[in-house]
Design a protein around this motif. Structure first.
Motif, short mmCIF file in Angstrom:
data_model
loop_
_atom_site.label_atom_id
_atom_site.label_comp_id
_atom_site.label_asym_id
_atom_site.label_seq_id
_atom_site.Cartn_x
_atom_site.Cartn_y
_atom_site.Cartn_z
N HIS A 106 1.08 -0.89 -0.10
CA HIS A 106 -0.04 -0.21 0.37
C HIS A 106 0.53 1.43 -0.31
CE1 HIS A 106 0.70 -0.73 3.68
NE2 HIS A 106 0.34 0.80 4.39
N HIS A 154 1.36 4.16 2.13
CA HIS A 154 2.03 5.16 2.50
C HIS A 154 3.11 4.59 2.84
CE1 HIS A 154 -1.41 4.63 5.64
NE2 HIS A 154 -1.43 5.36 5.49
N HIS A 181 -7.01 -1.70 5.07
CA HIS A 181 -6.08 -0.76 5.63
C HIS A 181 -6.93 0.56 5.07
CE1 HIS A 181 -2.93 1.37 7.41
NE2 HIS A 181 -2.18 0.99 6.37
#
Ligand SMILES: [Zn+2]
Ligand SMILES: [Zn+2]
Length: 337
Positions: free
Chosen positions: A35, A37, A91
């Motif tokens: 992901h 981040h 998430h």
């Protein structure tokens, strides 16, 4: 760690047969990204593969030059004798668990995940595997999340009360994921919603992926100072500086984070309110997810990995902390800010 499919190397988790790294921490040839981040992306890789919904976020982070490929959730890519697929991790938008199958052995690398509903991303998909690499950011029993709807209701009441007093409601939340989750949860609005530039940039990515968010206005475009007193202002924690705050002479500051669950953190951050809202699973969520994989081997990363591994061992599971060997010049490794 000895595993037939993946190995812990200084550049990060490596699949030898497929010749790719998962969330590498050094620049590598082929990176598979769970992901967008910052702590999961390393700038300078030759190519990136991510879930389709993650693509615009990765592009926003890595710039126009990066070579980014995507894969729809559940589709399989065959690389040599490896079958690679990405599955929702619940998430943030586009977050994925990486499933690797080789010679009948299945490894799943969770990335960050949560097992509670979130209107801004696909729900986490439970997977069965032989080896499960799990995050353990909140891997202590003290972490138990209140219901999201209740927290959003608290945020709305706080905003309403501030508005009645002519105070701006400034909510600090991580610009990617948390901010959009709060916004999507608000169904009635006591006033206008204004955003910091970092949040608005990510909002655009979410909207282009078809995620419904309420109308927001970039703070920099607002000339009517009166509006500030009625507004909810969503900004990243890094904006919490005197120079940025001075445009709000009357204000209430709040922070939305799982860390607000620990007493004293609100005081230490010196905010007026703390809202317990996390993009990670709480203790029960971690335990249930890990056990549901029926994995023979559980490898733990992030946060309370030691504590989580010990607890699983006491329950008779084969669990250990995933340790990534140090790289030369390790101080240059790491993600984007
Ligand atoms: Zn994350
Ligand atoms: Zn993370």
């Amino acid at each position: 760690m000895v595993n037939p499919v993946i190995a812990a190397t200084p550049a990060g988790l490596y699949c030898r047969e497929g010749d790719f790294y998962i969330d590498p921490r050094l620049p590598v040839k082929r990176a598979v990204i769970t992901h967008a981040h910052g702590d999961h992306i390393r700038w300078g890789c030759q190519s990136y593969l991510c879930a389709r919904d993650s693509r615009s976020l990765l592009r926003a982070r890595l710039g126009p030059e990066a070579k980014i490929e995507d894969l729809a959730y559940g589709d399989t890519r065959h690389i040599n004798s490896v079958a690679l697929s990405l599955h929702p991790a619940g998430h943030i938008l586009g977050s994925a668990q990486v499933r690797i199958e080789q010679d009948g052995q299945v490894v799943v690398i969770s990335g960050d995940y949560k097992d509670v509903p979130d209107p801004t991303c696909a729900p986490m998909e439970p997977l069965r595997c032989h080896t499960f690499v799990s995050e353990s950011t909140f891997g202590l029993p003290i972490f138990k999340w209140p219901r999201q709807e209740d927290v959003i209701r608290e945020i709305r009441s706080w905003w309403q009360a501030n508005r009645e007093e002519g105070r701006a409601s400034i909510l600090f939340a991580y610009a990617l994921g948390k901010a959009q989750r709060v916004l999507a949860g608000l169904d009635t609005f006591p006033g206008p919603i204004l955003t910091h530039g970092a949040v608005e940039k990510i909002n655009r990515c979410y909207r282009s992926a078809g995620i419904q968010l309420p109308a927001t206005r970039y703070l920099g475009d607002v000339e009517d100072r009166h509006l500030l007193k009625e507004a909810l202002v969503v900004a990243p924690p890094s904006a919490d500086q005197p120079a940025w705050l001075k445009r709000f002479p009357k204000r209430s500051r709040a922070f939305a984070s799982g860390w607000m669950r620990i007493r004293g953190n609100r005081r230490r951050r010196a905010v007026d309110r703390g809202f317990v809202l996390s993009d990670h699973s709480d203790w029960d969520g971690l335990v249930q997810t890990i056990l549901a994989t029926r994995a023979d081997t559980i490898l733990l990363t992030h946060g309370y990995a030691d504590e989580m591994a010990r607890w699983l061992q006491e329950k008779g599971r084969q669990a250990e902390v995933l340790s990534i060997p140090a790289a030369d010049g390790d101080n240059v490794a790491g993600g984007l800010p």
